[in-house]
Design a protein around this motif. Structure first.
Motif, PDB file in Angstrom:
ATOM      1  N   MET A  99       0.886  -1.172   0.000  1.00  0.00           N
ATOM      2  CA  MET A  99       0.000   0.000   0.000  1.00  0.00           C
ATOM      3  C   MET A  99       0.917   1.213   0.000  1.00  0.00           C
ATOM      4  O   MET A  99       1.257   1.758   1.044  1.00  0.00           O
ATOM      5  CB  MET A  99      -0.910  -0.010   1.241  1.00  0.00           C
ATOM      6  N   ASN A 100       1.351   1.586  -1.199  1.00  0.00           N
ATOM      7  CA  ASN A 100       2.358   2.642  -1.341  1.00  0.00           C
ATOM      8  C   ASN A 100       1.885   3.633  -2.395  1.00  0.00           C
ATOM      9  O   ASN A 100       2.124   3.459  -3.585  1.00  0.00           O
ATOM     10  CB  ASN A 100       3.707   2.036  -1.726  1.00  0.00           C
ATOM     11  N   PHE A 101       1.174   4.675  -1.940  1.00  0.00           N
ATOM     12  CA  PHE A 101       0.582   5.593  -2.913  1.00  0.00           C
ATOM     13  C   PHE A 101       1.640   6.397  -3.659  1.00  0.00           C
ATOM     14  O   PHE A 101       1.395   6.833  -4.789  1.00  0.00           O
ATOM     15  CB  PHE A 101      -0.416   6.532  -2.222  1.00  0.00           C
ATOM     16  N   ASP A 125       6.211   2.251   1.829  1.00  0.00           N
ATOM     17  CA  ASP A 125       5.127   1.302   1.709  1.00  0.00           C
ATOM     18  C   ASP A 125       4.542   1.014   3.096  1.00  0.00           C
ATOM     19  O   ASP A 125       5.273   0.699   4.036  1.00  0.00           O
ATOM     20  CB  ASP A 125       5.657   0.010   1.083  1.00  0.00           C
ATOM     21  N   ALA A 126       3.223   1.131   3.226  1.00  0.00           N
ATOM     22  CA  ALA A 126       2.590   0.892   4.523  1.00  0.00           C
ATOM     23  C   ALA A 126       2.830  -0.521   5.031  1.00  0.00           C
ATOM     24  O   ALA A 126       2.824  -0.758   6.242  1.00  0.00           O
ATOM     25  CB  ALA A 126       1.088   1.167   4.431  1.00  0.00           C
ATOM     26  N   LEU A 179      -3.930   4.365   8.970  1.00  0.00           N
ATOM     27  CA  LEU A 179      -4.975   4.022   8.011  1.00  0.00           C
ATOM     28  C   LEU A 179      -4.439   3.070   6.953  1.00  0.00           C
ATOM     29  O   LEU A 179      -5.063   2.064   6.617  1.00  0.00           O
ATOM     30  CB  LEU A 179      -5.519   5.289   7.341  1.00  0.00           C
ATOM     31  N   PHE A 180      -3.252   3.394   6.434  1.00  0.00           N
ATOM     32  CA  PHE A 180      -2.695   2.571   5.361  1.00  0.00           C
ATOM     33  C   PHE A 180      -2.242   1.205   5.857  1.00  0.00           C
ATOM     34  O   PHE A 180      -2.379   0.210   5.146  1.00  0.00           O
ATOM     35  CB  PHE A 180      -1.537   3.306   4.689  1.00  0.00           C
ATOM     36  N   THR A 181      -1.690   1.135   7.053  1.00  0.00           N
ATOM     37  CA  THR A 181      -1.302  -0.179   7.578  1.00  0.00           C
ATOM     38  C   THR A 181      -2.532  -1.052   7.816  1.00  0.00           C
ATOM     39  O   THR A 181      -2.485  -2.269   7.605  1.00  0.00           O
ATOM     40  CB  THR A 181      -0.497  -0.054   8.884  1.00  0.00           C
ATOM     41  N   GLN A 182      -3.634  -0.432   8.240  1.00  0.00           N
ATOM     42  CA  GLN A 182      -4.869  -1.197   8.417  1.00  0.00           C
ATOM     43  C   GLN A 182      -5.376  -1.729   7.086  1.00  0.00           C
ATOM     44  O   GLN A 182      -5.918  -2.829   7.000  1.00  0.00           O
ATOM     45  CB  GLN A 182      -5.939  -0.322   9.080  1.00  0.00           C
ATOM     46  N   LEU A 183      -5.179  -0.947   6.024  1.00  0.00           N
ATOM     47  CA  LEU A 183      -5.599  -1.399   4.696  1.00  0.00           C
ATOM     48  C   LEU A 183      -4.809  -2.620   4.259  1.00  0.00           C
ATOM     49  O   LEU A 183      -5.347  -3.509   3.585  1.00  0.00           O
ATOM     50  CB  LEU A 183      -5.433  -0.277   3.677  1.00  0.00           C
ATOM     51  N   VAL A 184      -3.533  -2.671   4.603  1.00  0.00           N
ATOM     52  CA  VAL A 184      -2.724  -3.839   4.257  1.00  0.00           C
ATOM     53  C   VAL A 184      -3.290  -5.088   4.932  1.00  0.00           C
ATOM     54  O   VAL A 184      -3.426  -6.151   4.310  1.00  0.00           O
ATOM     55  CB  VAL A 184      -1.251  -3.631   4.670  1.00  0.00           C
TER      56      VAL A 184
END
Length: 820
Positions: A463-465, A602-603, A635-640
């Protein structure tokens, strides 16, 4: 089962006759329904915020909104400046002017922080002084050098407004967290943004809208463009700028994808049918299906997000396949008889069931994501699946009605061209190869599938925007520069809630916050790399104050060990005229904020770090203190984590549902399971060989490839098995059955695959790298699926029909009995 299938085919034939005889009524009713959907389209919205990845009732978002309501928006615009000398009077004067322009001319701004106004805490006699650092700019080399040493040595300033080597300085611009709304904007005119508050006023709190964020970012860009120069080089980045870029890109790309998809489909249709209505009618059906789906999204309040950018062109590409199959059969029967009604009836009777089944399997692959914890993926599943069903309905109802009123002339049978003859010979050659070398083909397939399965081990999530953005994008280059020099620009927030008024006055609690800070700053990954570049909390304020009140002596930069003294010093700081306390503690001194600044990596890299932060906080504070980890990185780590769970669940749902549908359609459990080998093989090849061994990571886009491609790939398999069964019953051997299947259905399978592959490969024109990868990989998967249906499927069926069970099954197909 055969009787049931015949009844279904007859039912579709009767339905076609009804539609033909009531064609005007059918078209009017359909247009009324379509009009109701289309009327909602003006309500459609776009959302590129971080929160858009979560459902409204997700606890992660509840924590995030509670944090912003208390402490304001943690996403900021960061403007880095890299002059020849930061501590030059002319530069500092220019910085002061730039700082003032940002404060005076930006909408929705809550605070601007730089060397100009960052707090300078010191003691003078018995008095605590807290004022702006550059209240006056030094006018002598000696005083400038003293300023430089004070700034570089300050723990507060370092990696916040000045780099460790003193060669880069930053201006940090923070917006209000919530939208003031049109009424409050008028009421707040003439007041400072600070007076508006981080929460934007009373009533329901709505995060700053996409439009408001756009207005803010545009204003920053104008000021940056005005001040940027070789002597004052500016590098702008930050969350609001990312969101604005994604919004602009999403709308531009969506228009590009749609235009290219319509053009490509029109060309393919004309090449296939060589008739104007062969182009117009399918395009009309899929475009109306798309408009209806978008209208449904708007009516239910679902916005377009970055992942759902692909939905419009995806629906165009997937929806046209059913129209192609229906028209191909219609043209064949109409050319033979010249009877339009009979051709429509025959087309629906012949292709109605497989068209419905292909639509259901495609939608099933999409609906498998409807339970996703990521809102955009769930919406892609729900409205993608719904859009496919709408397209299916319009194809079966609207298409026959439009054919019924369209003036269709009977065409004479044409002599087969050299090209068509050569193409048929190619299809016959493929059928002969697959059936005559069936055992070798199957063994080769098993080897490839085994290798692909081994490659699944190497799959990883991402998850790396920043990786989504083009490398030459200015805000990406600025982010990488700031992360390298300032050691981070992405926030991770920790809220420590004692649950007790003035609970933060306890020395034990303050020391525990300091210990948690030290744990974060000392944390390294397996490669020994430190994550945290900066930490800011109430502890910094307390240490600064304690030092200032003790003759500015360095040894007093620590936490007092007396509760009363902590309370007194924080009260003195609060009464000093600064509002900095509001950013790190609540008014009751029960909640404290610990802000950690990390590089925009990257998350997935931070998943373990966030988990260990939570574990360490629980160990330090115990059960009496509530710890909440939030902020952008959380937020991004939770998405992973959600991605890992969703992939397993969605693939399982899609696999089970589509397998059951195949068994139902084919009417035989073993053959239904056998058919799924041809469908799962291309998915495994893409995931295991192309992505696993190729080092391409799974992200919020390409994790959907498997289920989407499975739902699409099975369409051709349905047509192949459906026709193979019919032709085997007619010819009694797999070689002729495979030949006739490819000759009758192969063209349509190739055409629909070409349309789908082209539709997905159009995403390779995307600005974002992740959409490019999604299009490339999905297109490749569909090519693998076509090869699997053309080669592996007939080879497997050949081997099955050679067994006793296969001969018995074939006998049932043909209605004959098999003797021992």
């Amino acid at each position: 089962m055969a009787t049931l299938r015949d009844r279904i085919d007859t039912g579709f034939s009767n339905f076609g006759r009804i539609v033909f005889r009531h064609r005007i009524k059918t078209i009017v009713l359909m247009l009324i329904l379509i009009g109701a959907f289309v009327s909602q389209i003006p309500k459609i919205t776009f959302d590129t915020t971080n929160e858009s990845y979560f459902h409204d009732d997700d606890p992660t978002i509840d924590d995030y909104n509670a944090f912003r309501e208390q402490f304001g928006r943690e996403e900021t615009i960061i403007i880095a400046i890299t002059p020849d000398d930061v501590f030059d009077r002319a530069f500092l004067e220019r910085l002061t002017e730039f700082h003032g322009a940002l404060e005076d001319h930006l909408p929705y701004v809550d605070d601007v922080t730089s060397l100009v106004n960052i707090r300078d805490t010191r003691g003078e006699g018995d008095e605590l002084i807290v004022e702006d650092l550059l209240k006056t700019i030094p006018d002598s080399p000696e005083s400038m050098e003293r300023l430089k040493q004070r700034v570089i040595s300050s723990p507060l300033y370092r990696n916040f407004v000045i780099s460790g080597d003193g060669r880069m300085t930053t201006v940090v611009v923070e917006t209000i967290a919530f939208s003031p709304g049109p009424e409050e904007e008028g009421l707040l005119e003439g007041f400072d943004e600070d007076e508006a508050g981080a929460n934007g006023g009373g009533g329901e709190l709505i995060p700053l809208t996409v439009g408001e964020n756009r207005e803010f970012v545009r204003a920053v860009e104008r000021i940056v463009a005005e001040y940027d120069s070789p002597q004052f080089p500016l590098h702008m980045t930050g969350g609001p700028a990312y969101n604005d870029f994604f919004e602009r890109t999403m709308q531009e790309d969506m228009g590009r994808f749609l235009s290219l998809a319509v053009l490509a489909i029109a060309i393919f249709l004309f090449v296939l049918f060589r008739r104007i209505y062969g182009v117009v009618l399918p395009l009309m059906v899929v475009i109306l299906s798309l408009l209806s789906t978008v209208g449904l999204m708007a009516a239910t309040g679902v916005p377009f997000t970055i992942p759902t950018t692909i939905l419009p062109s995806f629906l165009l590409a997937t929806g046209v396949g059913a129209s192609v199959h229906l028209l191909a059969v219609f043209f064949r029967f109409h050319r033979q008889s010249g009877d339009k009604e009979g051709a429509i009836v025959q087309a629906l009777g012949h292709s109605g069931l497989p068209i419905v089944m292909t639509g259901l399997t495609t939608s099933a692959g999409l609906f498998a994501f409807s339970t996703s914890g990521m809102a955009p993926v769930a919406h892609l599943g729900i409205f993608g699946g719904t859009g496919v069903l709408i397209s299916l309905a319009y194809t079966l109802v609207l298409m026959p009605a439009l054919l019924a009123i369209w003036p269709v002339r009977k065409t004479r049978p044409t002599r087969q061209s050299q090209y068509e003859g050569g193409f048929d010979r190619l299809l016959i050659g493929i059928a002969d190869f697959a059936t005559s070398r069936a055992k070798g083909v199957v063994i080769t397939g098993v080897v490839i599938i085994t290798v692909a399965a081994a490659g699944l081990y190497w799959l990883s999530f991402s998850m790396n925007f920043l990786a989504w953005m083009p490398d030459d994008l200015h805000i990406k280059q600025s982010s990488l520069l700031i992360d390298e020099v300032m050691k981070g620009s992405a926030p991770l927030e920790v809220v420590i809630d004692t649950g007790i008024e003035n609970g933060l006055y306890e020395p034990e609690v303050m020391n525990e916050i300091a210990e948690l800070t030290h744990f974060a700053e000392a944390y390294t990954n397996e490669a020994g790399v430190h994550f945290v570049g900066k930490a800011i909390s109430l502890v910094d304020v307390l240490k600064e104050t304690h030092k200032a009140l003790n003759e500015n002596r360095t040894e007093y930069y620590r936490i007092p060990d007396n509760r009363a003294l902590i309370a007194q010093e924080l009260l003195l700081f609060e009464n000093s005229g600064t509002d900095d306390l509001e950013r790190v503690v609540d008014s009751q001194f029960s909640k404290a904020r610990l802000s950690l600044i990390l590089p925009n990596d990257d998350a997935a890299v931070y998943v373990d770090f966030v988990a260990e932060m939570k574990s360490e906080a629980a160990r330090l504070f115990g059960a009496d203190v509530d710890i909440t980890v939030t902020g952008t990185l959380n937020l991004f780590t939770q998405l992973v984590v959600v991605m890992m769970r969703d992939m397993a669940t969605s693939y399982l749902i899609a696999g089970v549902v589509i397998t059951l549908m195949m068994i139902l359609l084919i009417g035989n459990f073993r053959l239904g399971m056998l058919s799924m080998i041809a469908n799962f093989a291309p998915i495994l090849i893409t995931l295991g060989i192309v992505m696993g061994f190729g080092g391409i990571r799974l992200d919020v886009f390409n994790l959907t490839i498997g289920a989407i491609a499975l739902g699409l790939a099975v369409d051709d398999t349905i047509h192949f098995f459906h026709n193979f069964r019919k032709y085997y019953a007619e010819f009694g051997n797999s070689r002729d059955a495979a030949r006739q299947t490819l000759l009758s259905t192969g063209r349509a399978m190739i055409f629909t695959t070409l349309v789908l592959v082209t539709g997905f490969w159009l995403f390779m024109f995307a600005t974002l790298n992740n959409i490019f990868n999604f299009g490339l990989l999905t297109g490749l998967t569909l090519i693998f699926a076509l090869v699997s249906d053309f080669v592996l499927a007939p080879a497997m069926l050949t081997l099955v029909t050679e067994t006793r069970y296969g001969r018995q099954l074939a006998a049932r197909w043909s209605g004959a009995r098999v003797t021992a």
